[in-house]
Design a protein around this motif. Structure first.
Motif, PDB file in Angstrom:
ATOM      1  N   TYR A 239       0.814  -1.212   0.000  1.00  0.00           N
ATOM      2  CA  TYR A 239       0.000   0.000   0.000  1.00  0.00           C
ATOM      3  C   TYR A 239       0.849   1.263   0.000  1.00  0.00           C
ATOM      4  O   TYR A 239       0.454   2.277  -0.565  1.00  0.00           O
ATOM      5  CB  TYR A 239      -0.970  -0.001   1.176  1.00  0.00           C
ATOM      6  N   LYS A 240       2.017   1.205   0.596  1.00  0.00           N
ATOM      7  CA  LYS A 240       2.913   2.358   0.575  1.00  0.00           C
ATOM      8  C   LYS A 240       3.440   2.610  -0.829  1.00  0.00           C
ATOM      9  O   LYS A 240       3.671   3.755  -1.223  1.00  0.00           O
ATOM     10  CB  LYS A 240       4.100   2.143   1.525  1.00  0.00           C
ATOM     11  N   SER A 241       3.642   1.565  -1.577  1.00  0.00           N
ATOM     12  CA  SER A 241       4.216   1.716  -2.915  1.00  0.00           C
ATOM     13  C   SER A 241       3.156   2.034  -3.972  1.00  0.00           C
ATOM     14  O   SER A 241       3.503   2.380  -5.100  1.00  0.00           O
ATOM     15  CB  SER A 241       4.966   0.445  -3.317  1.00  0.00           C
ATOM     16  N   MET A 242       1.890   1.942  -3.625  1.00  0.00           N
ATOM     17  CA  MET A 242       0.831   2.257  -4.587  1.00  0.00           C
ATOM     18  C   MET A 242       0.820   3.747  -4.876  1.00  0.00           C
ATOM     19  O   MET A 242       1.214   4.561  -4.049  1.00  0.00           O
ATOM     20  CB  MET A 242      -0.531   1.825  -4.036  1.00  0.00           C
ATOM     21  N   GLN A 243       0.349   4.076  -6.068  1.00  0.00           N
ATOM     22  CA  GLN A 243       0.280   5.470  -6.473  1.00  0.00           C
ATOM     23  C   GLN A 243      -0.834   6.145  -5.669  1.00  0.00           C
ATOM     24  O   GLN A 243      -1.950   5.637  -5.563  1.00  0.00           O
ATOM     25  CB  GLN A 243      -0.025   5.579  -7.965  1.00  0.00           C
ATOM     26  N   THR A 244      -0.528   7.297  -5.103  1.00  0.00           N
ATOM     27  CA  THR A 244      -1.537   8.028  -4.341  1.00  0.00           C
ATOM     28  C   THR A 244      -2.194   9.057  -5.230  1.00  0.00           C
ATOM     29  O   THR A 244      -1.605   9.547  -6.208  1.00  0.00           O
ATOM     30  CB  THR A 244      -0.899   8.734  -3.127  1.00  0.00           C
ATOM     31  N   PHE A 245      -3.403   9.384  -4.902  1.00  0.00           N
ATOM     32  CA  PHE A 245      -4.145  10.376  -5.661  1.00  0.00           C
ATOM     33  C   PHE A 245      -4.203  11.656  -4.856  1.00  0.00           C
ATOM     34  O   PHE A 245      -4.495  11.661  -3.673  1.00  0.00           O
ATOM     35  CB  PHE A 245      -5.573   9.882  -5.938  1.00  0.00           C
ATOM     36  N   ASP A 246      -3.970  12.754  -5.549  1.00  0.00           N
ATOM     37  CA  ASP A 246      -4.002  14.048  -4.898  1.00  0.00           C
ATOM     38  C   ASP A 246      -5.370  14.665  -5.161  1.00  0.00           C
ATOM     39  O   ASP A 246      -5.628  15.191  -6.246  1.00  0.00           O
ATOM     40  CB  ASP A 246      -2.875  14.934  -5.435  1.00  0.00           C
TER      41      ASP A 246
END
Length: 97
Positions: free
Chosen positions: A81-88
């Motif tokens: 989950y840390k390596s997943m792309q985050t959405f802004d």
């Protein structure tokens, strides 16, 4: 609880007192022996209150294995989950939200 358990399981001062009384031919040996016996009884009660004492060694080892597997799985999930792309979400317009 750890401090209480350490104090109740510390037998050396009692044994030392008994040895000193024997060396001095003191009449206090019986009292020191009773004190030591009482300390042993307290230690037994302390051990009986410890969590997990009702389980066998094999059951405890199985539980450790299960918990270690859970820890490994959860650690891997956290890394995933840390390596997943985050959405802004702050850069999006109100219609896009």
């Amino acid at each position: 609880m750890a401090n209480v358990a350490e104090n109740e399981l510390n037998f050396l001062p009692y044994i030392y007192d008994i040895i000193k009384c024997i060396e001095r031919d003191s009449r206090d040996v019986n009292q020191k022996m009773l004190d030591f016996r009482n300390q042993l009884l307290k230690a037994r009660e302390c051990v009986e209150k410890m969590p997990g004492i009702q389980y066998s060694r094999q059951d405890q080892l199985k539980q450790i294995d299960i918990l270690q597997q859970q820890l490994t799985t959860k650690t891997q999930l956290i890394q995933k989950y840390k390596s997943m792309q985050t959405f802004d979400l702050s850069s999006q317009t109100p219609m896009q939200q």
